[in-house]
Motif scaffolding. Structure first.
Motif, short mmCIF file in Angstrom:
data_model
loop_
_atom_site.label_atom_id
_atom_site.label_comp_id
_atom_site.label_asym_id
_atom_site.label_seq_id
_atom_site.Cartn_x
_atom_site.Cartn_y
_atom_site.Cartn_z
N LEU A 116 0.82 -1.21 0.00
CA LEU A 116 0.00 0.00 0.00
C LEU A 116 0.86 1.26 0.00
O LEU A 116 0.66 2.16 -0.82
CB LEU A 116 -0.91 0.00 1.23
N THR A 117 1.86 1.35 0.88
CA THR A 117 2.63 2.58 1.03
C THR A 117 3.70 2.76 -0.03
O THR A 117 4.14 3.88 -0.29
CB THR A 117 3.29 2.63 2.41
N SER A 118 4.14 1.68 -0.67
CA SER A 118 5.19 1.80 -1.68
C SER A 118 4.64 2.14 -3.06
O SER A 118 5.41 2.37 -3.99
CB SER A 118 6.00 0.50 -1.76
N ASN A 119 3.33 2.17 -3.19
CA ASN A 119 2.69 2.51 -4.46
C ASN A 119 1.79 3.74 -4.28
O ASN A 119 1.52 4.17 -3.16
CB ASN A 119 1.86 1.33 -4.97
N ALA A 120 1.35 4.28 -5.39
CA ALA A 120 0.49 5.46 -5.35
C ALA A 120 -0.87 5.12 -4.77
O ALA A 120 -1.38 4.01 -4.93
CB ALA A 120 0.33 6.03 -6.76
N LEU A 121 -1.46 6.09 -4.08
CA LEU A 121 -2.81 5.94 -3.55
C LEU A 121 -3.79 6.36 -4.64
O LEU A 121 -4.46 7.39 -4.55
CB LEU A 121 -2.99 6.78 -2.28
N THR A 122 -3.84 5.56 -5.68
CA THR A 122 -4.72 5.80 -6.81
C THR A 122 -5.53 4.54 -7.08
O THR A 122 -5.15 3.43 -6.68
CB THR A 122 -3.95 6.17 -8.09
N ALA A 123 -6.65 4.70 -7.77
CA ALA A 123 -7.50 3.56 -8.08
C ALA A 123 -6.75 2.52 -8.90
O ALA A 123 -6.86 1.31 -8.66
CB ALA A 123 -8.75 4.03 -8.82
N GLU A 124 -5.94 2.99 -9.86
CA GLU A 124 -5.21 2.07 -10.72
C GLU A 124 -4.19 1.25 -9.92
O GLU A 124 -4.09 0.03 -10.07
CB GLU A 124 -4.50 2.84 -11.83
N ALA A 125 -3.43 1.92 -9.07
CA ALA A 125 -2.39 1.23 -8.31
C ALA A 125 -3.00 0.23 -7.32
O ALA A 125 -2.49 -0.88 -7.15
CB ALA A 125 -1.52 2.24 -7.57
N LEU A 126 -4.09 0.63 -6.66
CA LEU A 126 -4.72 -0.26 -5.70
C LEU A 126 -5.33 -1.48 -6.39
O LEU A 126 -5.27 -2.60 -5.88
CB LEU A 126 -5.80 0.49 -4.92
N SER A 127 -5.92 -1.26 -7.56
CA SER A 127 -6.57 -2.36 -8.28
C SER A 127 -5.57 -3.29 -8.94
O SER A 127 -5.78 -4.51 -9.00
CB SER A 127 -7.52 -1.80 -9.34
N ASP A 128 -4.46 -2.73 -9.44
CA ASP A 128 -3.48 -3.53 -10.18
C ASP A 128 -2.60 -4.37 -9.27
O ASP A 128 -2.01 -5.36 -9.71
CB ASP A 128 -2.60 -2.62 -11.04
N ASN A 129 -2.46 -3.97 -8.00
CA ASN A 129 -1.62 -4.72 -7.08
C ASN A 129 -2.43 -5.86 -6.46
O ASN A 129 -3.43 -5.61 -5.78
CB ASN A 129 -1.09 -3.80 -5.98
N PRO A 130 -2.04 -7.12 -6.69
CA PRO A 130 -2.84 -8.24 -6.17
C PRO A 130 -3.03 -8.22 -4.66
O PRO A 130 -4.09 -8.61 -4.16
CB PRO A 130 -2.02 -9.47 -6.61
N LEU A 131 -2.02 -7.75 -3.91
CA LEU A 131 -2.12 -7.74 -2.46
C LEU A 131 -3.18 -6.76 -1.97
O LEU A 131 -4.03 -7.10 -1.14
CB LEU A 131 -0.76 -7.41 -1.85
N THR A 132 -3.11 -5.52 -2.45
CA THR A 132 -4.08 -4.53 -1.99
C THR A 132 -5.48 -4.81 -2.55
O THR A 132 -6.48 -4.58 -1.88
CB THR A 132 -3.64 -3.11 -2.38
N ALA A 133 -5.53 -5.30 -3.77
CA ALA A 133 -6.83 -5.62 -4.36
C ALA A 133 -7.54 -6.70 -3.55
O ALA A 133 -8.74 -6.59 -3.27
CB ALA A 133 -6.66 -6.07 -5.81
N GLU A 134 -6.80 -7.73 -3.14
CA GLU A 134 -7.41 -8.79 -2.34
C GLU A 134 -7.76 -8.28 -0.94
O GLU A 134 -8.79 -8.64 -0.37
CB GLU A 134 -6.43 -9.97 -2.23
N ALA A 135 -6.89 -7.44 -0.38
CA ALA A 135 -7.15 -6.91 0.96
C ALA A 135 -8.44 -6.11 1.01
O ALA A 135 -9.16 -6.13 2.03
CB ALA A 135 -5.98 -6.03 1.41
N LEU A 136 -8.77 -5.42 -0.06
CA LEU A 136 -9.97 -4.59 -0.07
C LEU A 136 -11.26 -5.40 -0.09
O LEU A 136 -12.35 -4.83 0.02
CB LEU A 136 -9.92 -3.63 -1.26
#
Length: 284
Positions: A78-98
């Motif tokens: 989460l913190t090493s990437n941008a707080l944007t919809a694209e970054a959150l959705s494209d990262n498997p870890l944050t996408a699953e966490a949500l």
């Protein structure tokens, strides 16, 4: 420096003391902010650059157990990437966490602290959409393409989130102040909110998250946040702000506060490095 203010409604939870904290926030700025989380904020403060609104659904249980900040790998993603919809959705870890409701609740507060008013994240998830609104703008670069959350970002967002915990389950107004232009309190706000409650700081993104608070002179409890006992509080009260922070600013907020960590011998010791993102709450 200081902060704007706002209004929020607390929701009661039947869980045990340490788990029933209900987060509520507002940034004060000589005006009350709307309670509708979808309503736009209006800049009407005498000194603050913007007035903000806040949401009221985060419990301490969500804060301490959610997949976004409780799991080290996901937190780092989460913190090493941008707080944007694209970054959150494209990262498997944050996408699953949500997919975790607690994680979504925490992200709502993270976004409101980090992003400026008028900005929002809209994330597609399982056939629906999740929307998270910005309010305070304490880490605006995190919300830009290619952004990330560095140490300064982490400390300010953490202090902001922790300052908004509430135990009482009732509507409360608070003034948030700190050493940031975004947290500037005007004369009207300082007059309306004269009672210094406590200062909040830490790192909710750390592998071992730190939730700290310190008490101003003459104070021995934080009923809004901890209820009747500090012993069952989800936030660790480290001691007196006079001994843990630098001298208070003109607006009464304590900057650069330190927490206490447990050493190898089991005894608590004061941290050497202060938390720049120390946020002081004032009550009416």
């Amino acid at each position: 420096m200081g902060i704007p203010g706002g209004t929020f409604t607390m929701e009661h939870s039947p869980k045990l003391a340490a788990l029933v904290l209900t987060v509520a926030a507002l940034s004060t700025g000589a005006c009350a902010v709307p309670l509708d989380p979808e309503a736009p904020a209006e800049a009407t403060d005498d000194a603050a650059p913007q007035a903000v609104q806040s949401h009221n659904a985060l419990t301490s249980n969500a804060l301490t157990s959610n997949a976004l900040t409780a799991e080290a790998l996901t937190s780092k993603a989460l913190t090493s990437n941008a707080l944007t919809a694209e970054a959150l959705s494209d990262n498997p870890l944050t996408a699953e966490a949500l997919r975790d409701p607690a994680a979504r609740a925490v992200l709502r507060y993270i976004a409101s602290c980090a992003l400026p008013a008028g900005e929002r994240l809209t994330i597609a998830l399982d056939g629906g959409e999740l929307t998270f609104h910005g309010e305070l703008g304490l880490a605006p670069r995190w919300g830009q393409e290619g952004g990330s959350c560095d140490g300064a970002c982490r400390t300010w967002v953490s202090g902001c989130v922790l300052a908004r915990v509430n135990y009482l389950g009732e509507k409360v107004r608070i003034s948030l102040r700190g050493d940031r232009a975004e947290l500037r309190a005007g004369k009207v706000e300082r007059a309306e909110y004269p009672t210094r409650e406590a200062t909040y700081y830490g790192d909710i993104f750390a592998e071992r998250p730190r939730y700290h608070a310190c008490l101003p002179p003459g104070t021995s409890a934080i009923p809004r946040v901890c209820g009747p006992s500090l012993e069952t509080c989800a936030i660790e009260v480290a001691g007196s702000c006079d001994s843990l922070c630098d001298a208070p600013s003109v607006d009464g907020s304590f900057p650069n506060c330190r927490g206490k960590i447990r050493g190898r011998s089991g005894e608590l010791a004061v941290e050497k490095t202060p938390h720049l993102g120390s946020v002081t709450v004032f009550l009416r």
